[in-house]
Design an enzyme around this catalytic site. Structure first.
Site, PDB file in Angstrom:
ATOM      1  N   ARG A  52       8.247 -49.605 -14.631  1.00  0.00           N
ATOM      2  CA  ARG A  52       8.797 -49.960 -13.330  1.00  0.00           C
ATOM      3  C   ARG A  52       8.481 -51.414 -13.015  1.00  0.00           C
ATOM      4  NH1 ARG A  52       6.722 -46.976  -8.005  1.00  0.00           N
ATOM      5  NH2 ARG A  52       4.864 -48.228  -8.429  1.00  0.00           N
ATOM      6  N   MET A  75      -5.898  -6.924   8.548  1.00  0.00           N
ATOM      7  CA  MET A  75      -5.295  -6.121   9.620  1.00  0.00           C
ATOM      8  C   MET A  75      -6.154  -4.870   9.821  1.00  0.00           C
ATOM      9  SD  MET A  75      -1.269  -6.634   8.942  1.00  0.00           S
ATOM     10  CE  MET A  75      -1.331  -6.074   7.262  1.00  0.00           C
ATOM     11  N   SER A 107      15.194 -41.760 -11.378  1.00  0.00           N
ATOM     12  CA  SER A 107      13.899 -41.090 -11.308  1.00  0.00           C
ATOM     13  C   SER A 107      13.540 -40.988  -9.831  1.00  0.00           C
ATOM     14  CB  SER A 107      12.850 -41.896 -12.072  1.00  0.00           C
ATOM     15  OG  SER A 107      11.602 -41.243 -11.962  1.00  0.00           O
ATOM     16  N   GLY A 136      -8.294  -6.696   4.331  1.00  0.00           N
ATOM     17  CA  GLY A 136      -9.134  -6.599   5.521  1.00  0.00           C
ATOM     18  C   GLY A 136      -8.654  -7.405   6.711  1.00  0.00           C
ATOM     19  N   ARG A 174      -3.262  -1.220  -6.425  1.00  0.00           N
ATOM     20  CA  ARG A 174      -2.345  -2.358  -6.434  1.00  0.00           C
ATOM     21  C   ARG A 174      -2.680  -3.190  -7.658  1.00  0.00           C
ATOM     22  NH1 ARG A 174      -5.455  -4.582  -1.320  1.00  0.00           N
ATOM     23  NH2 ARG A 174      -7.433  -4.747  -2.354  1.00  0.00           N
ATOM     24  N   TYR A 197      13.539 -34.029 -16.542  1.00  0.00           N
ATOM     25  CA  TYR A 197      12.095 -34.062 -16.773  1.00  0.00           C
ATOM     26  C   TYR A 197      11.331 -34.237 -15.465  1.00  0.00           C
ATOM     27  CZ  TYR A 197      12.222 -39.207 -16.304  1.00  0.00           C
ATOM     28  OH  TYR A 197      12.381 -40.475 -15.838  1.00  0.00           O
ATOM     29  N   HIS A 215     -16.162  -8.122   0.457  1.00  0.00           N
ATOM     30  CA  HIS A 215     -15.170  -8.954   1.145  1.00  0.00           C
ATOM     31  C   HIS A 215     -15.245 -10.399   0.659  1.00  0.00           C
ATOM     32  CE1 HIS A 215     -13.939 -11.623   4.499  1.00  0.00           C
ATOM     33  NE2 HIS A 215     -12.921 -10.774   4.551  1.00  0.00           N
ATOM     34  N   ARG A 235      -3.094   3.478   8.501  1.00  0.00           N
ATOM     35  CA  ARG A 235      -3.493   2.309   7.706  1.00  0.00           C
ATOM     36  C   ARG A 235      -2.419   1.239   7.685  1.00  0.00           C
ATOM     37  NH1 ARG A 235      -4.703   4.852   1.918  1.00  0.00           N
ATOM     38  NH2 ARG A 235      -5.974   2.962   1.738  1.00  0.00           N
ATOM     39  N   LYS A 278       0.832  -1.200   0.000  1.00  0.00           N
ATOM     40  CA  LYS A 278       0.000   0.000   0.000  1.00  0.00           C
ATOM     41  C   LYS A 278       0.868   1.252   0.000  1.00  0.00           C
ATOM     42  CE  LYS A 278      -3.730  -0.405   2.494  1.00  0.00           C
ATOM     43  NZ  LYS A 278      -4.368  -0.590   3.822  1.00  0.00           N
ATOM     44  N   ASP A 331       7.807 -41.865  -1.733  1.00  0.00           N
ATOM     45  CA  ASP A 331       8.533 -42.708  -0.788  1.00  0.00           C
ATOM     46  C   ASP A 331       9.728 -41.966  -0.187  1.00  0.00           C
ATOM     47  OD1 ASP A 331       7.453 -45.277  -0.243  1.00  0.00           O
ATOM     48  OD2 ASP A 331       7.701 -45.773  -2.364  1.00  0.00           O
ATOM     49  N   GLY A 335      11.501 -40.925  -6.733  1.00  0.00           N
ATOM     50  CA  GLY A 335      10.173 -41.296  -6.252  1.00  0.00           C
ATOM     51  C   GLY A 335       9.947 -40.473  -4.998  1.00  0.00           C
ATOM     52  N   THR A 336       9.450 -39.254  -5.189  1.00  0.00           N
ATOM     53  CA  THR A 336       9.458 -38.308  -4.065  1.00  0.00           C
ATOM     54  C   THR A 336       8.420 -38.649  -2.996  1.00  0.00           C
ATOM     55  OG1 THR A 336       8.164 -36.885  -5.499  1.00  0.00           O
ATOM     56  CG2 THR A 336      10.489 -36.354  -5.234  1.00  0.00           C
ATOM     57  N   CYS A 348       9.195 -38.842 -10.669  1.00  0.00           N
ATOM     58  CA  CYS A 348       7.912 -39.440 -11.048  1.00  0.00           C
ATOM     59  C   CYS A 348       6.946 -39.483  -9.873  1.00  0.00           C
ATOM     60  CB  CYS A 348       8.114 -40.829 -11.633  1.00  0.00           C
ATOM     61  SG  CYS A 348       8.833 -41.999 -10.475  1.00  0.00           S
ATOM     62  N   GLU A 360      14.479 -43.305  -4.105  1.00  0.00           N
ATOM     63  CA  GLU A 360      13.358 -43.068  -3.189  1.00  0.00           C
ATOM     64  C   GLU A 360      13.690 -43.469  -1.758  1.00  0.00           C
ATOM     65  OE1 GLU A 360       9.950 -45.295  -4.551  1.00  0.00           O
ATOM     66  OE2 GLU A 360      11.196 -46.893  -5.330  1.00  0.00           O
TER      67      GLU A 360
HETATM   68  P1  ADP Z   1      -7.701  -2.116   3.834  1.00  0.00           P
HETATM   69  O1  ADP Z   1      -6.297  -2.533   3.582  1.00  0.00           O
HETATM   70  O2  ADP Z   1      -8.440  -3.026   4.725  1.00  0.00           O
HETATM   71  O3  ADP Z   1      -8.404  -1.788   2.559  1.00  0.00           O
HETATM   72  P2  ADP Z   1      -7.286   0.665   4.178  1.00  0.00           P
HETATM   73  O4  ADP Z   1      -6.054   1.124   4.862  1.00  0.00           O
HETATM   74  O5  ADP Z   1      -7.262   0.756   2.715  1.00  0.00           O
HETATM   75  O6  ADP Z   1      -7.622  -0.787   4.672  1.00  0.00           O
HETATM   76  O7  ADP Z   1      -8.446   1.568   4.787  1.00  0.00           O
HETATM   77  C1  ADP Z   1      -9.769   1.162   5.029  1.00  0.00           C
HETATM   78  C2  ADP Z   1     -10.741   2.121   4.345  1.00  0.00           C
HETATM   79  O8  ADP Z   1     -10.501   3.455   4.751  1.00  0.00           O
HETATM   80  C3  ADP Z   1     -10.577   2.094   2.859  1.00  0.00           C
HETATM   81  O9  ADP Z   1     -11.830   2.064   2.257  1.00  0.00           O
HETATM   82  C4  ADP Z   1      -9.886   3.378   2.551  1.00  0.00           C
HETATM   83  O10 ADP Z   1     -10.217   3.844   1.278  1.00  0.00           O
HETATM   84  C5  ADP Z   1     -10.357   4.300   3.650  1.00  0.00           C
HETATM   85  N1  ADP Z   1      -9.328   5.300   3.908  1.00  0.00           N
HETATM   86  C6  ADP Z   1      -8.053   5.068   4.231  1.00  0.00           C
HETATM   87  N2  ADP Z   1      -7.343   6.203   4.337  1.00  0.00           N
HETATM   88  C7  ADP Z   1      -8.207   7.193   4.065  1.00  0.00           C
HETATM   89  C8  ADP Z   1      -8.064   8.606   3.999  1.00  0.00           C
HETATM   90  N3  ADP Z   1      -6.890   9.210   4.177  1.00  0.00           N
HETATM   91  N4  ADP Z   1      -9.164   9.318   3.706  1.00  0.00           N
HETATM   92  C9  ADP Z   1     -10.346   8.692   3.495  1.00  0.00           C
HETATM   93  N5  ADP Z   1     -10.542   7.391   3.534  1.00  0.00           N
HETATM   94  C10 ADP Z   1      -9.484   6.627   3.821  1.00  0.00           C
HETATM   95 MG    MG Z   2      -7.761  -0.669   1.224  1.00  0.00          MG
HETATM   96 MG    MG Z   3       7.956 -45.900  -4.344  1.00  0.00          MG
END
Ligand code: ADP
Ligand code: MG
Ligand code: MG
Length: 896
Positions: free
Chosen positions: A626, A102, A778, A100, A335, A866, A451, A91, A22, A783, A780-781, A846, A759
């Site tokens: 074999r 963390m 060959s 989601g 991303r 192979y 999600h 974040r 991120k 055994d 024989g992973t 194999c 093997e």
């Molecule tokens: P996750 O990795 O779970 O998507 P994020 O860090 O992206 O968590 O944040 C959770 C939500 O908060 C996301 O929808 C993101 O767009 C929103 N968010 C994060 N930072 C900001 C910000 N600076 N202003 C407005 N919304 C934010």
């Molecule tokens: Mg996000």
């Molecule tokens: Mg064998």
């Protein structure tokens, strides 16, 4: 002391290891000049120090203050400034995306004073209180450890009292009251007040986000996705922008192409008057982006242009989070997006066509796991019938199972071996264990970016979401369709993730389009032709050959259609079963040489016919046969059954049959406490007279028959379970003797390379000696894994592997993915010492690992010639061997 903080303007996308995905991508977007709210990233290194020492890394506070001061200067406001507060988001963001899993805390900097300032400067009191309640909710749960359900219950109560269908219908007064309730909950649950100091809020939020790296769900997700546990997360501190300022504001998520099919064009969901997390959590129903184009055409056009720029820049499908604050578009995240296997192949082919990437890069972008998924069967359209309900086709494929309504039931039934479909109104990260256990996921709410959809796609699970024609009653464990059909827990349903439909019962399956292509070359549709292109390219770049394990002409023919370059393992034990078992019994029971010879002589023509057919199917390609491997009692009747039968005879006054008496005697004679380590493999050949000779003669005569028929047979003879060169020397002498004999009798010289399986650890460790007698090795992973670990596969996989996976003894079963550290070391030793002794030694594998993507990549680097795997894995191995040849490839964007 290292440096722990980077401004967005200082990083770039290559720093994902340090800044997290991120953070690196926020920096990259900043560099590209896209509208990103300013901020800075605290490195994963700081997190690792924090987790190791349990305290804030020295010097971090000072660095954060410096960057905060710059941010404050830049925006002309101080963090939490009472009359006009600067607010921040804090974040999480690790090297690999963990959607989601963390925590993130938004609106940091609000307190009892600054909420009033915010209300005033924004001219929107409701917005200010809404933001404050969000902060207390997120901070309360993430930093102070309050159960988030308590806040949600409070919100639900208030909505009920106000008869508000959702949170947008609560006014400033309601929300101000909610803030008071939330503060009370925090006080009651923790014994502390919600902190009023913005600086303290920031510091604590950063540390809590570090800590969320080790939350239970984050650990589970990492185990499942094979993400190392020691990477740590970065923390991104960023100026807030507000999507909850009213109807001209909002938040959304977008993909630069459809992540389910790969179809080009901006794709996503938008929610007006909402903060980001509302979009994916499904608290309200989002609308498609086409709706945004109508609501705010200018922002939509900008978003579309930015998406285009990102896709060209990353040369790949991108996934985007954005927020519109009073008509101004802000980019909050991007991303390289997760995608289905279909989309991965389609997008790679299109990007090659558009000239954005080359064929090599295209191959790296797809994966063997993805290809395997495309080979799975689909529902038979003719048998589908009318669906129970329709939803959003979020992750393709076909799956059937018993409906379950929570994670616990999913786990319980799946553990008992029952396939299940997890049905939820919507999923949260807490549903992860149930999603892992289920064959398919079905939700009542949310779209392709919910999600459930994102996680299911990442796992390659079938998913249909947003099925609005059903009402999910989790409490009563059932759902009801619009026409009143009730489906209760345990009832079978079928989910079609490609069509977005749900059906009653278990619908029959048919081969997929990709499978039809592999079977008969039929190229229907863009995905299939993309698969064809990728496989063709893999074949031109790979160094590893791909053979198949096949014991029947049918399997051999399929393997050949799938592109196998030979048979790496033709087992002969199947040729001793069925009607022929009788003959094998005769051989075992024989008391005299003549009796044994008679039994062997009866087996000979049958075995010869088997070999002749397989050699015909594989004409011109190597076929590694074999010699018999399993212990003999596997061909005798079961000991208990026999004893019971004889006891019954006796009880009814009959004399037990003479043959039964003989058989029981033989069964007792050949009984072994530990057959895996008993009389089998080469040992059998050396101890049972005439067995090797019969098998070799059958093969040699088959070779002669094929030569006489104008064919080009290429048989190879493989001796199993050799531990010492002496064993191989003896077996080989017998083989050569019979080959010469048949040559003389027929006048057709028969030349078959003789080699051995590696093997046993002893074979690997004495590979230099063994190579004196072997023309090929060959591995024989299977055994080799059993004997290296001292595991009996049949005994351990169900008994304690699940516990071992939980305990992180290993992160994948060593029977599925080769254990590089132990078994892999033996492989390397054997390759090195075998080749040193005999430079032209041909080396293959194999075991089933020969079709496992990660293991194929290992065998490539270990220098094998192979891999050989089951016919259905041949295309997967071809693809992965191609990817391996292109260098440092991982699992691929469609297999995480
Ligand atoms: P996750 O990795 O779970 O998507 P994020 O860090 O992206 O968590 O944040 C959770 C939500 O908060 C996301 O929808 C993101 O767009 C929103 N968010 C994060 N930072 C900001 C910000 N600076 N202003 C407005 N919304 C934010
Ligand atoms: Mg996000
Ligand atoms: Mg064998």
């Amino acid at each position: 002391m290292g440096r722990y903080v980077y401004g967005f303007a200082e990083g770039n996308r290559d720093l994902a290891g340090l800044l997290g995905g991120k953070g690196a991508n926020l920096a990259e977007m900043t560099r590209l000049g896209l509208p990103v709210p300013p901020g800075f990233t605290v490195t994963t290194e700081a997190c690792r120090v924090f987790l190791a020492e349990g305290a804030e890394p020295e010097g971090l506070a000072a660095e954060v203050s410096r960057y905060l001061a710059a941010l404050e200067k830049d925006s002309g406001r101080l963090l939490g400034q009472p009359d006009d507060p600067l607010l921040l988001s804090v974040r999480s963001g690790a090297r690999f995306s963990m959607p989601g899993m963390m925590e993130t805390v938004l609106d940091v900097g609000l307190n009892d004073a600054s909420v009033l300032g915010l209300a005033k400067v924004s001219g929107n009191e409701r917005f200010a209180w809404d933001s404050y309640r969000r902060l207390i909710q997120m901070y309360g749960s993430t930093v102070m450890g309050v159960d988030p359900a308590l806040f949600e219950e409070e919100m639900a109560l208030l909505r009920q009292a106000r008869e508000a269908p959702d949170d947008v219908h609560l006014d400033a007064c309601d929300l101000a009251r909610l803030v008071e309730s939330y503060k009370r909950i925090v006080r009651e649950r923790t014994g502390h007040e919600f902190p009023q100091s913005p600086a303290l809020q920031l510091q604590q939020a950063i540390l809590a986000v570090f800590g969320s790296w080790n939350s239970e769900r984050a650990r589970l997700y990492r185990r499942r996705e094979r993400i190392p546990d020691d990477l740590g997360t970065a923390v991104n501190v960023q100026r807030m922008v507000f999507g909850n300022l009213g109807p001209d504001s909002g938040s959304g998520v977008a993909f630069t192409r459809d992540p389910a099919t790969g179809r080009p064009g901006l794709y996503g969901d938008y929610l007006a008057n909402a903060q980001g997390e509302d979009v994916v959590s499904g608290v309200r129903d989002a609308v498609p982006l086409a709706e945004l184009a109508r609501l705010d055409p200018r922002s939509y056009r900008r978003l579309r242009d930015h998406a285009k720029a990102l896709e060209r820049h990353y040369r790949d499908l991108c996934d985007i989070e954005f927020t519109i604050e009073r008509g101004t578009l802000w980019m909050l995240q991007t991303r390289v997006g997760k995608r289905t296997a279909e989309a991965a192949f389609a997008i790679a082919a299109e990007l090659i066509e558009e000239g954005l990437i080359g064929a090599d890069e295209g191959l790296v972008r797809v994966s063997g796991d993805g290809l395997a998924r495309l080979m799975f069967p689909r529902f038979d359209t003719a048998a589908l019938g009318a669906p129970l309900a329709h939803g959003v086709p979020a992750s393709p494929g076909a799956a059937a199972g018993a409906a379950v309504f929570d994670s616990a039931a999913a786990l319980r039934r799946a553990a008992a071996g029952e396939p299940v479909v997890l049905v939820r109104e919507e999923t949260t990260p807490d549903d992860l264990p149930g999603m892992v256990a289920a064959q398919a996921v079905l939700t009542g709410r949310g779209g392709k970016t919910s999600h459930a959809a994102v996680v299911a796609r990442g796992m390659g699970k079938v998913c249909v979401c947003g099925v609005q024609d059903i009402t999910v009653d989790t409490g009563a464990r059932r759902f009801t369709t619009r026409d009143g059909t009730v489906v209760a827990e345990g009832e079978l349903i079928s989910v079609d993730g490609s069509r977005g439909t749900v059906h009653a019962g278990a619908v029959p399956l048919v081969p997929s389009a990709t499978m039809r292509y592999l079977e008969c070359g039929e190229q229907a549709g863009s995905v299939v032709s993309a698969v064809a292109r990728a496989l063709e390219h893999a074949d031109t770049v790979r160094r590893l050959e791909v053979r198949a394990n096949a014991d029947t002409p049918e399997d051999a023919a399929r393997a050949r259609r799938f592109g196998a370059q030979g048979i790496g393992l033709c087992r002969t034990e199947h040729m001793f079963l069925g009607e022929r078992r009788k003959l094998v019994e005769e051989m075992i029971l024989a008391r005299t040489d003549t009796a044994r010879e008679r039994a062997l002589a009866a087996l000979l023509p049958l075995q010869r016919a088997d070999f002749t057919e397989i050699l015909a199917v594989m004409d011109g390609l190597p076929v590694t046969v074999r010699l018999l491997d399993p212990p003999l009692h596997e061909f005798l009747p079961d000991r208990t059954e026999l004893a019971v039968r004889m006891a019954a005879d006796e009880a009814s006054g009959r004399r037990p049959e003479a043959r039964d008496v003989e058989l029981l005697d033989a069964v007792n004679r050949t009984h072994e406490e530990n057959p895996m380590l008993g009389l089998r493999g080469v040992r059998l050949g050396l101890v049972v007279p005439g067995l090797v000779a019969m098998q070799v003669r059958a093969l040699a005569e088959a070779v002669v028959a094929r030569i006489r028929a104008g064919g080009a047979p290429r048989a190879e003879i493989m001796v199993p379970l050799v531990g010492a060169v002496e064993e191989l020397r003896l077996a080989r002498a017998e083989v050569e003797r019979v080959l010469a004999e048949v040559g003389e009798e027929t006048g057709v010289p028969v030349r078959c390379p003789v080699g051995t399986m590696i093997e046993l650890p002893r074979a690997a460790l004495t590979a230099g000696r063994i190579a004196e007698e072997a023309e090929f090795f060959s591995f024989g992973t299977n055994d080799l894994t059993q004997t290296t670990w001292g595991f009996s596969r049949d005994d351990v996989e169900a008994a304690f592997f699940p516990a071992y996976l939980d305990l992180d003894v290993f992160d994948a079963s060593p029977f599925e993915t080769l254990d590089r550290e132990g078994v892999g070391r033996l492989v390397r030793i054997a390759v090195e010492e075998g080749r040193a002794a005999r430079p032209d030694l041909v080396i293959g594998v194999c075991g089933e690992h020969g079709g496992d993507p990660e293991s194929v990549r290992f065998f490539h680097t270990a220098g094998l010639d192979y891999v050989s795997c089951s016919p259905f894995r041949v295309p997967v191995a071809r693809l992965e061997a191609g990817r391996a040849a292109l260098g440092d490839t991982g699992p691929g964007p469609d297999s995480r």
